[in-house]
Design an enzyme around this catalytic site. Structure first.
Site, PDB file in Angstrom:
ATOM      1  N   GLU A 103     -16.208  19.218 -41.157  1.00 10.96           N
ATOM      2  CA  GLU A 103     -14.800  19.202 -41.589  1.00 10.96           C
ATOM      3  C   GLU A 103     -14.184  17.818 -41.359  1.00 10.96           C
ATOM      4  OE1 GLU A 103     -13.447  23.886 -41.122  1.00 10.96           O
ATOM      5  OE2 GLU A 103     -12.463  22.391 -39.884  1.00 10.96           O
TER       6      GLU A 103
ATOM      7  N   GLU B 299     -28.004  15.079 -36.860  1.00  6.81           N
ATOM      8  CA  GLU B 299     -28.144  16.482 -36.442  1.00  6.81           C
ATOM      9  C   GLU B 299     -29.518  16.688 -35.818  1.00  6.81           C
ATOM     10  OE1 GLU B 299     -26.427  19.541 -36.270  1.00  6.81           O
ATOM     11  OE2 GLU B 299     -28.358  20.268 -35.569  1.00  6.81           O
TER      12      GLU B 299
ATOM     13  N   MET C 256     -16.739  31.137 -31.597  1.00  3.81           N
ATOM     14  CA  MET C 256     -15.500  30.532 -31.082  1.00  3.81           C
ATOM     15  C   MET C 256     -14.553  30.314 -32.250  1.00  3.81           C
ATOM     16  SD  MET C 256     -16.798  27.904 -28.183  1.00  3.81           S
ATOM     17  CE  MET C 256     -17.333  28.474 -26.571  1.00  3.81           C
ATOM     18  N   LEU C 257     -13.873  31.383 -32.626  1.00  2.00           N
ATOM     19  CA  LEU C 257     -12.983  31.337 -33.793  1.00  2.00           C
ATOM     20  C   LEU C 257     -11.631  31.931 -33.429  1.00  2.00           C
ATOM     21  CD1 LEU C 257     -15.560  32.539 -36.480  1.00  2.00           C
ATOM     22  CD2 LEU C 257     -14.742  30.204 -36.111  1.00  2.00           C
TER      23      LEU C 257
ATOM     24  N   HIS D 230      -8.089  39.077 -63.744  1.00  2.00           N
ATOM     25  CA  HIS D 230      -8.696  38.038 -64.573  1.00  2.00           C
ATOM     26  C   HIS D 230      -7.622  37.055 -65.032  1.00  2.00           C
ATOM     27  CE1 HIS D 230     -11.362  36.139 -67.435  1.00  2.00           C
ATOM     28  NE2 HIS D 230     -10.384  36.215 -68.335  1.00  2.00           N
TER      29      HIS D 230
HETATM   30  P1  FAD Z   1      -7.630  28.224 -26.704  1.00  2.10           P
HETATM   31  O1  FAD Z   1      -7.008  28.090 -28.025  1.00  2.10           O
HETATM   32  O2  FAD Z   1      -8.555  27.141 -26.251  1.00  2.10           O
HETATM   33  O3  FAD Z   1      -6.441  28.374 -25.667  1.00  2.10           O
HETATM   34  C1  FAD Z   1      -6.653  28.413 -24.287  1.00  2.10           C
HETATM   35  C2  FAD Z   1      -5.385  27.972 -23.598  1.00  2.10           C
HETATM   36  O4  FAD Z   1      -5.506  28.240 -22.211  1.00  2.10           O
HETATM   37  C3  FAD Z   1      -5.112  26.484 -23.719  1.00  2.10           C
HETATM   38  O5  FAD Z   1      -3.814  26.272 -24.198  1.00  2.10           O
HETATM   39  C4  FAD Z   1      -5.249  25.960 -22.289  1.00  2.10           C
HETATM   40  O6  FAD Z   1      -4.379  24.880 -21.997  1.00  2.10           O
HETATM   41  C5  FAD Z   1      -4.883  27.193 -21.491  1.00  2.10           C
HETATM   42  N1  FAD Z   1      -5.436  27.216 -20.123  1.00  2.10           N
HETATM   43  C6  FAD Z   1      -6.714  27.019 -19.747  1.00  2.10           C
HETATM   44  N2  FAD Z   1      -6.843  27.177 -18.413  1.00  2.10           N
HETATM   45  C7  FAD Z   1      -5.615  27.496 -17.939  1.00  2.10           C
HETATM   46  C8  FAD Z   1      -5.107  27.799 -16.659  1.00  2.10           C
HETATM   47  N3  FAD Z   1      -5.895  27.834 -15.574  1.00  2.10           N
HETATM   48  N4  FAD Z   1      -3.790  28.060 -16.529  1.00  2.10           N
HETATM   49  C9  FAD Z   1      -2.955  28.045 -17.611  1.00  2.10           C
HETATM   50  N5  FAD Z   1      -3.393  27.774 -18.855  1.00  2.10           N
HETATM   51  C10 FAD Z   1      -4.707  27.519 -19.021  1.00  2.10           C
HETATM   52  N6  FAD Z   1     -11.136  28.379 -35.402  1.00  2.10           N
HETATM   53  C11 FAD Z   1     -10.889  29.025 -36.549  1.00  2.10           C
HETATM   54  O7  FAD Z   1     -10.948  30.258 -36.574  1.00  2.10           O
HETATM   55  N7  FAD Z   1     -10.543  28.365 -37.696  1.00  2.10           N
HETATM   56  C12 FAD Z   1     -10.480  27.010 -37.741  1.00  2.10           C
HETATM   57  O8  FAD Z   1     -10.173  26.441 -38.783  1.00  2.10           O
HETATM   58  C13 FAD Z   1     -10.757  26.290 -36.547  1.00  2.10           C
HETATM   59  N8  FAD Z   1     -10.698  24.946 -36.545  1.00  2.10           N
HETATM   60  C14 FAD Z   1     -10.941  24.275 -35.377  1.00  2.10           C
HETATM   61  C15 FAD Z   1     -10.916  22.886 -35.409  1.00  2.10           C
HETATM   62  C16 FAD Z   1     -11.159  22.161 -34.253  1.00  2.10           C
HETATM   63  C17 FAD Z   1     -11.099  20.649 -34.299  1.00  2.10           C
HETATM   64  C18 FAD Z   1     -11.434  22.847 -33.031  1.00  2.10           C
HETATM   65  C19 FAD Z   1     -11.671  22.090 -31.772  1.00  2.10           C
HETATM   66  C20 FAD Z   1     -11.490  24.235 -33.007  1.00  2.10           C
HETATM   67  C21 FAD Z   1     -11.249  24.952 -34.182  1.00  2.10           C
HETATM   68  N9  FAD Z   1     -11.309  26.348 -34.207  1.00  2.10           N
HETATM   69  C22 FAD Z   1     -11.082  27.013 -35.375  1.00  2.10           C
HETATM   70  C23 FAD Z   1     -11.625  27.130 -32.999  1.00  2.10           C
HETATM   71  C24 FAD Z   1     -10.331  27.690 -32.380  1.00  2.10           C
HETATM   72  O9  FAD Z   1      -9.469  26.620 -32.077  1.00  2.10           O
HETATM   73  C25 FAD Z   1     -10.657  28.479 -31.131  1.00  2.10           C
HETATM   74  O10 FAD Z   1     -11.611  29.478 -31.426  1.00  2.10           O
HETATM   75  C26 FAD Z   1      -9.412  29.163 -30.577  1.00  2.10           C
HETATM   76  O11 FAD Z   1      -8.413  28.229 -30.277  1.00  2.10           O
HETATM   77  C27 FAD Z   1      -9.750  29.978 -29.326  1.00  2.10           C
HETATM   78  O12 FAD Z   1      -8.598  30.598 -28.857  1.00  2.10           O
HETATM   79  P2  FAD Z   1      -8.427  30.978 -27.315  1.00  2.10           P
HETATM   80  O13 FAD Z   1      -7.088  31.586 -27.217  1.00  2.10           O
HETATM   81  O14 FAD Z   1      -9.612  31.708 -26.856  1.00  2.10           O
HETATM   82  O15 FAD Z   1      -8.456  29.575 -26.539  1.00  2.10           O
HETATM   83  P1  NAI Z   2     -21.058  23.783 -33.812  1.00  2.00           P
HETATM   84  O1  NAI Z   2     -21.772  24.681 -32.882  1.00  2.00           O
HETATM   85  O2  NAI Z   2     -20.455  24.341 -35.038  1.00  2.00           O
HETATM   86  O3  NAI Z   2     -22.044  22.623 -34.278  1.00  2.00           O
HETATM   87  C1  NAI Z   2     -22.665  21.764 -33.375  1.00  2.00           C
HETATM   88  C2  NAI Z   2     -23.831  21.102 -34.063  1.00  2.00           C
HETATM   89  O4  NAI Z   2     -24.322  20.066 -33.221  1.00  2.00           O
HETATM   90  C3  NAI Z   2     -24.990  22.044 -34.340  1.00  2.00           C
HETATM   91  O5  NAI Z   2     -25.422  21.859 -35.649  1.00  2.00           O
HETATM   92  C4  NAI Z   2     -26.022  21.616 -33.305  1.00  2.00           C
HETATM   93  O6  NAI Z   2     -27.352  21.859 -33.725  1.00  2.00           O
HETATM   94  C5  NAI Z   2     -25.725  20.137 -33.201  1.00  2.00           C
HETATM   95  N1  NAI Z   2     -26.167  19.492 -31.966  1.00  2.00           N
HETATM   96  C6  NAI Z   2     -26.153  20.003 -30.702  1.00  2.00           C
HETATM   97  N2  NAI Z   2     -26.589  19.068 -29.829  1.00  2.00           N
HETATM   98  C7  NAI Z   2     -26.855  17.951 -30.553  1.00  2.00           C
HETATM   99  C8  NAI Z   2     -27.323  16.654 -30.219  1.00  2.00           C
HETATM  100  N3  NAI Z   2     -27.596  16.319 -28.959  1.00  2.00           N
HETATM  101  N4  NAI Z   2     -27.497  15.757 -31.210  1.00  2.00           N
HETATM  102  C9  NAI Z   2     -27.209  16.088 -32.499  1.00  2.00           C
HETATM  103  N5  NAI Z   2     -26.771  17.305 -32.877  1.00  2.00           N
HETATM  104  C10 NAI Z   2     -26.586  18.218 -31.911  1.00  2.00           C
HETATM  105  O7  NAI Z   2     -19.998  23.019 -32.903  1.00  2.00           O
HETATM  106  P2  NAI Z   2     -18.763  22.090 -33.284  1.00  2.00           P
HETATM  107  O8  NAI Z   2     -18.889  21.562 -34.667  1.00  2.00           O
HETATM  108  O9  NAI Z   2     -18.624  21.152 -32.153  1.00  2.00           O
HETATM  109  O10 NAI Z   2     -17.554  23.102 -33.252  1.00  2.00           O
HETATM  110  C11 NAI Z   2     -17.352  23.928 -32.105  1.00  2.00           C
HETATM  111  C12 NAI Z   2     -16.852  25.257 -32.516  1.00  2.00           C
HETATM  112  O11 NAI Z   2     -15.484  25.184 -32.890  1.00  2.00           O
HETATM  113  C13 NAI Z   2     -17.532  25.844 -33.745  1.00  2.00           C
HETATM  114  O12 NAI Z   2     -18.764  26.447 -33.437  1.00  2.00           O
HETATM  115  C14 NAI Z   2     -16.538  26.835 -34.204  1.00  2.00           C
HETATM  116  O13 NAI Z   2     -16.705  27.999 -33.444  1.00  2.00           O
HETATM  117  C15 NAI Z   2     -15.217  26.157 -33.868  1.00  2.00           C
HETATM  118  N6  NAI Z   2     -14.662  25.540 -35.067  1.00  2.00           N
HETATM  119  C16 NAI Z   2     -14.355  26.339 -36.127  1.00  2.00           C
HETATM  120  C17 NAI Z   2     -13.859  25.810 -37.294  1.00  2.00           C
HETATM  121  C18 NAI Z   2     -13.565  26.722 -38.429  1.00  2.00           C
HETATM  122  O14 NAI Z   2     -13.521  27.934 -38.211  1.00  2.00           O
HETATM  123  N7  NAI Z   2     -13.352  26.220 -39.640  1.00  2.00           N
HETATM  124  C19 NAI Z   2     -13.632  24.379 -37.446  1.00  2.00           C
HETATM  125  C20 NAI Z   2     -13.985  23.623 -36.280  1.00  2.00           C
HETATM  126  C21 NAI Z   2     -14.469  24.200 -35.139  1.00  2.00           C
END
Ligand code: FAD
Ligand code: NAI
Length: 469
Positions: free
Chosen positions: A190, A206, A322-323, A448
């Site tokens: 992404e 990768e 992790m979604l 459609h």
């Molecule tokens: P989090 O969102 O990580 O929230 C946890 C919270 O707990 C944080 O605010 C943290 O500060 C707080 N916390 C931690 N420890 C403590 C403590 N001891 N006391 C008080 N507060 C604390 N998922 C999708 O489904 N679609 C996407 O398009 C998508 N895009 C992503 C893009 C990126 C760049 C990344 C990094 C992730 C993406 N994800 C996406 C994954 C998604 O962000 C996570 O799956 C989701 O945020 C998990 O929700 P959560 O509530 O479990 O944890």
């Molecule tokens: P990921 O698990 O999706 O991908 C990590 C990739 O890195 C894998 O292909 C793995 O084989 C590779 N890899 C691992 N170790 C490596 C190494 N040493 N050298 C080279 N390649 C290596 O993890 P990513 O992209 O970091 O995202 C984390 C998570 O965040 C996702 O799994 C997803 O759950 C969530 N996410 C979801 C999004 C969405 O729903 N659109 C967008 C972004 C993140």
């Protein structure tokens, strides 16, 4: 130091935690949600789903304006990029949505407690604030929703400017001329797409022999081809041996996963995106006796309860993809369980979407998983290029693929690569929730001209054949 008694204290205000808090409040519980960061919404709203989708959308518009509109009869003058304005838009979206969560807390009477929570007893938390004061929170039930953090790369220090995690990659101050992405997963593809569209030369390194491992192989192969046509270069079965700073340049040493074929890539920015790991630092789980599995995830039963009665966990900190939507649904389920209801999440029907262009979306089993499980299945496919709406939009890349049980025709998995696949997949998720057969989808009237008709035609391919191919 103050003390208050709650029915439920939720640790973390990400999509898991804030949704659990609101749902529990709707059910009449007295709820507090503790968040250590200054804004609510967790990873998803602040540094994840939302800012990345803002940049994906805007960069896609830029790419279209640069080269996608002529054949639709639209000629533009010189198209210029204002990166600061693009970032401002992203920041504004994040701010609006995080403030929106604060508003929802007020509306639902969820107490928002700022600070870092630590378990100090089965029904007690200590919340410490950066100002140095602390508060004891007593709650009959506790939900751990502390999420995840980027997986560190041993020997590589992230500075969030030149060697970045996703957080830094969402906030670069200039378009890097050359970007290396380590890891061809969700984040790498992404955010690699964002910077590729804005002009970077992007090389993705990768470790495994495929991009997006775990995805249906046929789809990931098609995905790699499409991204390759967009200019992304892939080095599969390759590992990073080290990164050296040489003035303004980063020298990334790579070699085959099994050793040999050493090469050095000279680049401006490296994005490390090799996965995420559960975040439990400083939570006091050991002292509280909460068990973790071998991957450091909080272990829960089918009701999201840990091994300690009254302490629950949801979202990225437990097993499963992790979604954000998985975390949200678990938040609802845990809140309902705590309120005395029966509730669960169907792990077999959680969609995954990669928001590139085209998008990739999936739900259920892949062909590879069905083969390993020894389940007889049939494949129905339909290409975007035979879909009228896709043609009108010039979005011809991709296909819908439905896997159904050979004996019963029940839908077991749906895999889509194509424009707006993330919207199309919702129909497949609903079908699977209802235990639908492919014939059920085929006999459902689809508007459609819509891209969704590709789903119907893929289902027809499992019967007497599609109409439009
Ligand atoms: P989090 O969102 O990580 O929230 C946890 C919270 O707990 C944080 O605010 C943290 O500060 C707080 N916390 C931690 N420890 C403590 C403590 N001891 N006391 C008080 N507060 C604390 N998922 C999708 O489904 N679609 C996407 O398009 C998508 N895009 C992503 C893009 C990126 C760049 C990344 C990094 C992730 C993406 N994800 C996406 C994954 C998604 O962000 C996570 O799956 C989701 O945020 C998990 O929700 P959560 O509530 O479990 O944890
Ligand atoms: P990921 O698990 O999706 O991908 C990590 C990739 O890195 C894998 O292909 C793995 O084989 C590779 N890899 C691992 N170790 C490596 C190494 N040493 N050298 C080279 N390649 C290596 O993890 P990513 O992209 O970091 O995202 C984390 C998570 O965040 C996702 O799994 C997803 O759950 C969530 N996410 C979801 C999004 C969405 O729903 N659109 C967008 C972004 C993140």
């Amino acid at each position: 130091m103050s003390e208050t008694q709650y029915d439920l204290a939720v640790i973390g205000a990400g999509p898991g935690g804030y949704v659990a808090a609101i749902r529990a409040a709707q059910l009449g519980l007295k709820v507090a949600c503790i968040e250590k960061d200054a804004t609510l919404g967790g990873t998803c709203l602040n540094i994840g789903c939302i800012p990345s989708k803002a940049l994906l959308h805007t960069s896609e518009q830029y790419a279209e304006a640069k080269q996608g509109l002529e054949k639709h009869g639209i000629t533009l003058g010189e198209v210029a990029l204002d990166l600061d304005a693009m970032m401002d838009h992203k920041d504004e979206v994040v701010e609006t949505l995080t403030k929106g969560v604060a508003h929802l807390f007020k509306k639902n009477k969820v107490a928002h407690i700022r600070g870092t929570a630590r378990l100090t007893g089965r029904r007690e938390l200590m919340v410490s604030r950066s100002e140095g004061d602390s508060e004891t929170v007593n709650a009959s039930n506790i939900v751990i929703a502390t999420g995840s953090e980027s997986m560190p790369f041993p020997g590589v220090a992230i500075d969030e400017e030149r060697i970045v995690s996703s957080t830094g990659a969402l906030d670069l101050k200039a378009v890097p001329e050359r970007l290396v992405v380590v890891g061809a997963g969700y984040i790498g593809l992404e955010l690699g797409s964002v910077w590729r569209r804005l002009g970077s030369q992007v090389t993705v390194v990768e470790l495994l022999d495929t991009i997006t491992p775990g995805m249906d192989r046929e789809v990931s192969q098609a995905f790699q081809k499409v991204l390759g046509r967009q200019g992304m270069v892939f080095k599969l079965e390759t590992k990073v041996a080290g990164i050296e700073r040489n003035g303004e340049t980063l020298r990334v040493a790579i070699e085959s996963a099994g050793g040999g074929n050493e090469e050095t890539l000279e680049v401006d920015v490296v994005l490390v995106a090799i996965g995420r790991r559960p975040y439990v630092a400083g939570l006091g789980l050991d002292e509280a006796g909460v068990a973790l599995d071998e991957k450091g995830r909080v272990m829960v039963d089918a009701r999201y309860q840990t091994n300690v009665e009254g302490i629950y966990a949801i979202g990225d900190v437990i097993e499963g993809p992790m979604l954000a939507h998985k975390a949200e649904d678990e938040g609802v389920a845990a809140a309902e369980v705590i309120a005395g209801q029966k509730s669960h999440v169907n792990d077999d029907a959680i969609p995954g979407v990669v928001y590139t262009e085209p998008e990739v979306a999936a739900v259920g089993k892949t062909e590879e998983q069905l083969k390993v499980a020894g389940i007889d299945y049939r494949v129905g496919k339909f290409p975007y290029l035979a879909n009228a709406r896709a043609r009108a939009m010039s979005k011809l890349e991709g296909f819908v693929k439905i896997l159904s049980a050979a004996e019963t025709d029940r839908v077991l998995g749906v895999h889509i690569i194509g424009h707006d696949a993330g919207t199309l997949i919702a129909e497949a998720v609903l079908a699977m929730e209802f235990g639908a057969s492919a014939e059920d989808i085929a006999r459902t009237c689809h508007a459609h001209p819509s891209l969704n008709e590709a789903m119907k035609e893929a289902a027809l391919a499992l019967g007497d054949g599609p109409i439009h191919l």
